[in-house]
Structures are given as structure tokens and as C-alpha cells.
Design a protein around this motif. Sequence first.
Motif, short mmCIF file in Angstrom:
data_model
loop_
_atom_site.label_atom_id
_atom_site.label_comp_id
_atom_site.label_asym_id
_atom_site.label_seq_id
_atom_site.Cartn_x
_atom_site.Cartn_y
_atom_site.Cartn_z
N THR A 1 43.65 44.72 48.05
CA THR A 1 43.87 43.89 46.87
C THR A 1 43.04 44.38 45.71
O THR A 1 42.05 45.09 45.88
N MET A 2 43.49 44.00 44.52
CA MET A 2 42.76 44.31 43.29
C MET A 2 42.46 43.01 42.57
O MET A 2 43.37 42.23 42.30
N PRO A 3 41.19 42.74 42.28
CA PRO A 3 40.90 41.58 41.43
C PRO A 3 41.22 41.93 39.98
O PRO A 3 40.48 42.65 39.32
N ILE A 4 42.39 41.48 39.52
CA ILE A 4 42.85 41.82 38.18
C ILE A 4 42.29 40.81 37.19
O ILE A 4 42.20 39.62 37.48
N GLN A 5 41.88 41.30 36.03
CA GLN A 5 41.29 40.43 35.02
C GLN A 5 42.21 40.36 33.83
O GLN A 5 42.51 41.37 33.20
N LEU A 6 42.69 39.13 33.53
CA LEU A 6 43.61 38.91 32.41
C LEU A 6 42.81 38.42 31.22
O LEU A 6 42.11 37.41 31.31
N ALA A 7 42.94 39.15 30.10
CA ALA A 7 42.02 38.89 28.98
C ALA A 7 42.68 39.11 27.62
O ALA A 7 43.84 39.50 27.53
N GLY A 8 41.90 38.84 26.58
CA GLY A 8 42.36 39.06 25.22
C GLY A 8 43.14 37.88 24.69
O GLY A 8 42.77 36.73 24.90
N ASN A 9 44.24 38.17 24.01
CA ASN A 9 45.07 37.14 23.41
C ASN A 9 46.04 36.65 24.49
O ASN A 9 47.20 37.04 24.53
N ILE A 10 45.56 35.82 25.40
CA ILE A 10 46.35 35.44 26.56
C ILE A 10 46.26 33.95 26.81
O ILE A 10 45.21 33.34 26.64
N ARG A 11 47.37 33.36 27.23
CA ARG A 11 47.42 31.92 27.41
C ARG A 11 46.63 31.49 28.65
O ARG A 11 45.85 30.56 28.61
N ARG A 12 46.89 32.16 29.77
CA ARG A 12 46.19 31.82 31.02
C ARG A 12 45.39 33.04 31.49
O ARG A 12 45.85 33.83 32.29
N GLY A 13 44.16 33.13 30.96
CA GLY A 13 43.31 34.27 31.30
C GLY A 13 42.41 33.94 32.47
O GLY A 13 42.12 32.78 32.76
N GLY A 14 41.97 34.99 33.16
CA GLY A 14 41.06 34.76 34.26
C GLY A 14 41.17 35.83 35.32
O GLY A 14 41.57 36.95 35.07
N LEU A 15 40.81 35.46 36.56
CA LEU A 15 40.71 36.39 37.67
C LEU A 15 41.89 36.18 38.61
O LEU A 15 42.05 35.11 39.17
N PHE A 16 42.71 37.21 38.75
CA PHE A 16 43.88 37.12 39.62
C PHE A 16 43.80 38.22 40.67
O PHE A 16 44.08 39.37 40.39
N GLU A 17 43.41 37.85 41.89
CA GLU A 17 43.30 38.85 42.94
C GLU A 17 44.60 38.89 43.73
O GLU A 17 45.07 37.86 44.24
N THR A 18 45.17 40.07 43.81
CA THR A 18 46.45 40.18 44.50
C THR A 18 46.62 41.59 45.04
O THR A 18 45.90 42.50 44.66
N ALA A 19 47.60 41.75 45.93
CA ALA A 19 47.86 43.07 46.49
C ALA A 19 48.39 44.00 45.41
O ALA A 19 49.07 43.58 44.48
N PHE A 20 48.06 45.29 45.52
CA PHE A 20 48.64 46.28 44.62
C PHE A 20 50.15 46.19 44.71
O PHE A 20 50.70 45.94 45.78
#
Lengths: 518, 162
Positions: free
Chosen positions: A336-355
Motif C-alpha cells: 500500500t501507499m499512504p497517499i496525501q491529498l493536498a492543495g486546493n482540494i475539497r477532501r484532503g488528508g491521508l488515503f492509504e490504499t493499494a497501488f
Amino acid sequence: MTLKIFIPRDATAIAVGADEVVAAFEQIAEKRGLPIEIVRTGSRGLHWLEPMVEMATPKGRVAYGPMSSVDVASVLESMASNGPHALRLGIADEIPWLKRQTRLTFARCGVIDPHSLEDYRAHGGYKGLERALSLGSDAILAEVTASGLRGRGGAGFPTGIKWKTVAQAKADRKFIVCNADEGDSGTFADRMIMEGDPFLVIEGMTIAGITVGATKGYIYIRSEYPHAVAAMNAAIVAARRGGYLGDKIGGSTTSFDMDVRVGAGAYVCGEETSLLESLEGRRGLVRAKPPLPAHHGLFGKPTVINNVLSFAAIPFILAEGAKAYADFGMGRSRGTMPIQLAGNIRRGGLFETAFGVTLGELVDDIGGGTFTGRPVRAVQVGGPLGAYFPRALFDTPFDYEAFAARDGLIGHGGIVVFDDSVDMRKQARFAMEFCAVESCGKCTPCRIGSTRGVETIEKIINGERVAENLALVEDLCNTMKFGSLCALGGFTPYPVLSALKHFREDFVPAPTTLQAAE
Amino acid sequence: MTAVYQPSYQPWDETHGAEIIAEHAKQEGATLVILHALQEAFGYVPEAAIPMVAQALNLSRAEVHGVFTFYHDFRHKPAGRHVLKLCRAEACQAAGGDALAARAESKLGVSLGSTTADDRVTLEPIYCLGLCSTAPSAMLDGRLVGRLDEKRLDALVAEAQR
């Protein structure tokens, strides 16, 4: 009955008012004579809902958010009576955004008290180390290799191979170094884990130590992360007290100990050899490789140097077995990769999911598009040295090779979203400007190239000999890409060239066509 | 909690400086550790301290000076009474950080990287606080502020000017 309330002390939560919320809870509960127990946790990573507060109930933890101190009185009412409230989000674990994730690394983040070794152990902590101690070096290496874990800092180098190289090296001392210099804009996963589950990082580093025969570790944390520095220092003290660091760790005959070292504002110190120079008390100049740090690293000794997330993935791999990790993912991108959603984004945060999840799914579906509500125009993946992708490339799956094939990179998994107000000329100039400011100065293509890059893009912005200067920038990027000593100069071309390729209309306005009079 | 935030600084004192240096000198690769400790105590790294560090670590003054000047964090003179840092990295740019930085410059009458004439406020850029999903971000005297907008920025500036 005492209400048990969980309020994050994560830096994001604090930045949006968590401490004020805590103060209000304490004040109001006292005034009402309501017995409450507040536990400060890490963040669950649903940052648009922070401060997100949870209450323990027999059915699970009920969440409320985003809270501010003015909401506390009514929320306390709802908590005490288990009644409705506009900010009530239901059972935290059932929140769809959280539920659809695969939290192998972030399982405990936001759940446990990061100061409590007992809490860590009660949630499966140190099971990995226990198994590692019983396995021995060769067997541990086999597990790590079979897991398919690749360096999560960005280079994606197979972790098992790195550790094996150090294990086989002969030296009087070896080191484990954790790269916690998470300087990429759009990334905060390392910070979250250090603040929310610090023992996980310690456990991962300890397992590395016993695998390769290192008895000393350092975690190099950016100075811009004061809360993470405090959290890691506290956890190290607790781990020592609990017998998990020092001599005879976990009741074995092995010893391992570690210290925190703080950076001093240099982005380039996120590059592994620059970091080692900095640890040695020197200017963060990049070293030529070979020799690799695995052979000649910290103070010239064989060194395992890995990113926070790489170490954080290890305990799960040891506790649950390599297959449990490798079963997730696609191609050569396992786990899995802990993906980080950022910047001009409505629902930002930490999304860990399989590649394998696509960029579009991440930005539109999971991230919900922009918070301004305007269309998404560009997405920079992988930090300041990552490419800007347009909507046309939203079908790219999150996979090391798939992004590389489209002249992009995953890097540390950060995704920065821009809406249609973005001027890609400014972004291209910033990429060069940032490189110039942060260059260690050692190699000419980076040190001088970035400065000339800023000047030339400035000329393009001012409309001076645009076609000629565009060609010059592309040529310059080529030189930087192939002539730089490290990724700072070497990858700065990624954001610049991708801006020129996918958003050319910003640089060369479309010619106006003259209509005939009739 | 408060351990994370900016303490008040002491004026440079050679004996105190020597104590700080001695406390950390035995660590391997101690230079940055010592420079941090000196800045934590005095608010900057006094010029007079550089040869003392060199002496303690058996390095040349040029080498210590080189380390001191390489890293953005280390100051050669004290900052203003308050330090307001605004993040200028990509995620904060994407969330409107540019306009807020310009607003701060205009309100304080200084450009990023300078201190107001009355020495009250130092306005600085910072490249990433790791608060990228609640951008734009800022730090006032070590205190983190997220979801910056005009109202919050004005409040920060007013607080810094007190």
C-alpha cells in the motif's frame, strides 16, 4: 459514567484549533460537573473534518467534526445523551472515506495515544519485533524482500536488497538512519506517523538494526516539524523505559538505541547523502555515488538509510508475513501507499490504499475535486520535483512504472491539486526558483542552471523572444536532467517540462485569427 | 505543549555559550546540534560563538562558518520580537497563499524575508509545514495556523504587531 473523548494533537488538528477545543471541553465539562477523560491522539487523516473529535461508546467511537470551541457545549450535550448533532459523523471506522482505505501502515494513527507504549502494544505493536527476534537476519531479509517493499521516500529502491547489502558488509559499526526530512510540498504522511504512531517507526528501525547488525540509529527530522520532534523524543524515552531500546531489547541479547537529530531548513537534506553529511555536522552537500551509503554511509560506516514510511511498513510485514503485504498492489508496486491529498482540494488528508488506484479516482472521487469548486486544471504528483499532470492523464494508475512511463513520478505520494486559476508559467518559474534557493551548490547544472532557468522563464513571461527562450529552457532542462549530481537539479525539469508540454497555452498564447470583413 | 513554542531569549554571554557548547560537544557530528542549541538560547548564533564551536570540535572557523551559513534556519542577528512565517510552497500556492503573502507584506510594510523598522515583526517565507491539506499555512512564533484566509491573516498580523 466518564465520557472518554479522543481529540487529536496532530499538527494539522492543532493548526485548525484542536487545543482550543480541548480547553473548551475541559472548561464546560467542569462547569457542568460532567466527568470526562480526554485522550490526545494522532489524526485519522480526514483533514477537512479536523478538529475531529471522537467519543468511546460500546458500539465503537463516534466522531464529530469539524469542531470549533463554540460547538463544544452542544456536542457535549449530544455526547452525554448519545443524541443527534449536526456535526455528528457516526462511527469513525464506518466513515466511507476511511472505511474504503487499506490501512496497513496507518492502522493505529488517530486511534491510539502516541505517548502510550501500553496502548501501542495493545493494538498489535511490537509483534513484528518479537517475530523478528525469533527469526534471525537471513529469514528477516527473506520476508522483507518477498514483501516487495520499495523505498517509500520516492526512489522506490527494493528495501530487501538495500538491507541485505548492509547486512553483508563488514565493519566495526553500522547505522540505521531514518530520513524524516519530509520537505515535499503536498506531503505529511511522515509527520502524521511520527506524531500519531511514533513507536511504529522505532519498531521498524529496531528490526532493521537487528537484521543488519547495527546498534545505533538516528532519525533526522525537519525543523519545520516541531510537534513531530517532540513526539519522537517522548516515544524514544518511553521505549527505553519499556525495555524496547537500549541493551537487551525486548528481553533478547541484542541492543539498539536511537536519537533524534533536527534539520535546519535545507530541503536538499532530504537527499540521502546530503542528510548523512548534515548528520555528520557538515554542510548538506550531495555525495557522488558509488560508494553507496550501504557500504560507506554515516561516518563512513555501512548504513541503512530509509524513509519514515519504509520503516513504518516493516512491523506489519514481520508480524503478518510478506505475503499479506505483497498481496496488495499491482505490477512491481506491491503493498500500500499512504497517499496525501493536498492543495486546493475539497477532501484532503491521508488515503492509504493499494497501488493501482487511478489519479482521477483520487482527485475527483476521493478528493472531491477542488475546495473552491472551480475545475481542476493541474495536479502535481510527487512533490516540487514531480510533474504537473492535466486531466487527460487522470487514467494513470498509482504505480511507480506507470507514472514514469508518462514522464511523471510518484515520489513520496503527495498530490497537490490546482484549480483553473493556476498560471503554469508561475509554477514553472517557481520550480526553478525553488531549486536555486535550495541547491547545495556543488554541481553547475543545478546551481547555475536553476538561476538561468528563472531568468529565462521570466523573459518568456515578459514576452521576450518566446519561441527562442522556450527552446532554451528545454535545452537547459536536458542539461540539468542528465548533468546534475542528484534529484534536486536532476528532477527540476519534471515540473518545468510537464508544464510546457501539457499547458503550453499558458506560455504561447494561441494566435488570434483575423476574420475577413465580409 | 508550550515546550514547542518560542521561548524568550537571553542576551549573548560567553560563559553561557561555552556551557551550551560543552554540553553537546561530545556527540558525534555535533555541529548542527550545537548551533541549534545556541540559537534556542540566544535567538541567533552570535559571531563570537563560531570560533568557540570550532575550538571545541577541532574544526576550522571557516568550516563552522560554512555550516552556519548553509542552513536557512540559522540567524546571524536576532529576529524581530515576533516571527511570522508564511508557507510559500506549492500546496499553499494552490490554495491562494500568494495573495495572502502579498497582503501581509502590504500590511506590515516589508517584503518577505525582512523585519519591520520598529523591530516588532519579522516576516519570512517557509517551505512547507506539512499542513498541506488545510492550506494556506502559517506559523507565528512557533504556533501553527491553518486554513488561512484574509480574516485570520489580519488577526495574525495584528497579534504580531502588538
